[in-house]
Design a protein around this motif. Structure first.
Motif, mmCIF file in Angstrom:
data_model
loop_
_atom_site.group_PDB
_atom_site.id
_atom_site.type_symbol
_atom_site.label_atom_id
_atom_site.label_comp_id
_atom_site.label_asym_id
_atom_site.label_seq_id
_atom_site.Cartn_x
_atom_site.Cartn_y
_atom_site.Cartn_z
ATOM 1 N N TYR A 28 -23.210 19.789 -10.731
ATOM 2 C CA TYR A 28 -23.381 19.595 -12.225
ATOM 3 C C TYR A 28 -22.199 19.403 -13.091
ATOM 4 O O TYR A 28 -21.243 19.792 -12.876
ATOM 5 C CB TYR A 28 -24.191 20.894 -12.660
ATOM 6 N N GLY A 31 -24.022 19.290 -17.967
ATOM 7 C CA GLY A 31 -25.440 19.228 -17.740
ATOM 8 C C GLY A 31 -26.127 18.267 -17.126
ATOM 9 O O GLY A 31 -27.391 18.379 -17.014
ATOM 10 N N THR A 33 -27.014 16.341 -13.408
ATOM 11 C CA THR A 33 -27.327 16.711 -12.047
ATOM 12 C C THR A 33 -26.613 15.382 -11.161
ATOM 13 O O THR A 33 -27.105 14.108 -11.398
ATOM 14 C CB THR A 33 -28.499 16.942 -11.622
ATOM 15 N N ASN A 64 -23.389 27.720 -7.350
ATOM 16 C CA ASN A 64 -23.699 26.527 -8.011
ATOM 17 C C ASN A 64 -24.950 26.637 -8.951
ATOM 18 O O ASN A 64 -24.951 26.399 -10.183
ATOM 19 C CB ASN A 64 -23.591 25.175 -7.096
ATOM 20 N N HIS A 68 -25.441 27.216 -12.968
ATOM 21 C CA HIS A 68 -25.970 26.321 -13.771
ATOM 22 C C HIS A 68 -27.198 26.529 -14.571
ATOM 23 O O HIS A 68 -27.542 26.530 -15.555
ATOM 24 C CB HIS A 68 -26.049 24.983 -13.147
ATOM 25 N N HIS A 69 -28.168 26.993 -13.494
ATOM 26 C CA HIS A 69 -29.605 27.276 -14.106
ATOM 27 C C HIS A 69 -29.948 28.547 -14.408
ATOM 28 O O HIS A 69 -30.590 28.851 -15.635
ATOM 29 C CB HIS A 69 -30.542 27.127 -12.825
ATOM 30 N N GLN A 72 -26.497 29.104 -17.421
ATOM 31 C CA GLN A 72 -26.283 27.872 -18.287
ATOM 32 C C GLN A 72 -25.038 27.254 -18.426
ATOM 33 O O GLN A 72 -24.705 26.965 -19.481
ATOM 34 C CB GLN A 72 -27.124 28.280 -19.681
ATOM 35 N N PRO A 74 -22.689 24.402 -17.824
ATOM 36 C CA PRO A 74 -23.160 22.889 -17.772
ATOM 37 C C PRO A 74 -22.207 22.172 -16.554
ATOM 38 O O PRO A 74 -22.791 21.348 -16.304
ATOM 39 C CB PRO A 74 -22.631 22.353 -19.262
ATOM 40 N N THR A 75 -21.005 22.559 -16.230
ATOM 41 C CA THR A 75 -20.291 21.931 -15.051
ATOM 42 C C THR A 75 -19.908 22.841 -14.270
ATOM 43 O O THR A 75 -19.279 23.874 -14.310
ATOM 44 C CB THR A 75 -19.238 21.252 -15.814
ATOM 45 N N VAL A 76 -20.628 22.905 -12.933
ATOM 46 C CA VAL A 76 -20.341 23.742 -11.792
ATOM 47 C C VAL A 76 -20.349 22.785 -10.600
ATOM 48 O O VAL A 76 -21.152 21.940 -10.359
ATOM 49 C CB VAL A 76 -21.390 24.629 -11.776
#
Length: 198
Positions: A28, A31, A33, A64, A68-69, A72, A74-76
């Motif tokens: 990610y 934000g 994918t 990861n 991210h989900h 929250q 945005p960059t992982v």
């Protein structure tokens, strides 16, 4: 992630890599994918315990998705080395030539099976805030990946059993602990060292 082929993590790690080496997985960025494969890319990195600069390659980790989900962020993404640059380079080349796509599962398992005498495992976690502030957390377990996994599993089970205020539900490991409590519990293990650079 520093994972040495001299470690003795055993079959579960080998099975995961054998089953997923040829599969794309998400990382990610801002934000968005992007789908990549294991051992693609290449990031230069030096772990605190090493004098050598190692090349790390894309690696799928459940964290990861969770970060991210669920959290929250945005960059992982995650990256791994297998203990030396030659191993990583060979795995990267095999991915480029689609070798994992044609190898039978039994051969893939043998390729990733690490049944050595033991070696350290390390995680360097780099966090950048929206304001640009950076924090680097380094965790080293001298006994290797299997020891770290077993210890954290026991910690989580003990927390679930002892915490009477925990409401019924589904929890990710980090959600069981108040701020700082998880790192404090980890640092009580004499095989684990944690360093935070701000």
């Amino acid at each position: 992630i520093y994972y040495s082929m001299r470690d003795k993590a055993g079959a579960s790690a080998a099975d995961f890599m054998a089953q997923n080496a040829a599969q794309k997985f998400p990382i990610y960025s801002q934000g968005k994918t992007k789908y990549v494969r294991h051992f693609e890319g290449g990031i230069k990195h030096r772990f605190a315990f090493s004098k050598s600069v190692l090349t790390l390659y894309h690696f799928d980790a459940p964290d990861n998705y969770v970060l991210h989900h669920v959290e929250q962020i945005p960059t992982v993404s995650s990256a791994i080395t297998y203990g030396d640059n030659l191993s990583g380079l060979l795995l990267n080349l095999m991915q480029k030539l689609y070798v994992f796509d044609i190898l039978p599962m039994s051969i893939r398992k043998k390729l990733f099976y690490a049944n050595g005498t033991g070696d350290k495992t390390a995680f360097d976690i780099q966090i950048k805030s929206k304001t640009g502030k950076s924090i680097k957390i380094s965790l080293i377990n001298e006994k290797g990946q299997a020891n770290l996994t077993a210890f954290s599993t026991v910690m989580h089970i003990e927390k679930l059993i002892s915490d009477k205020e925990l409401l019924p539900g589904v929890y990710f490991g980090h959600q069981l602990y108040s701020k700082g409590a998880f790192s404090t519990a980890l640092s009580q293990n004499e095989n684990i060292s944690i360093n935070i650079d701000q």
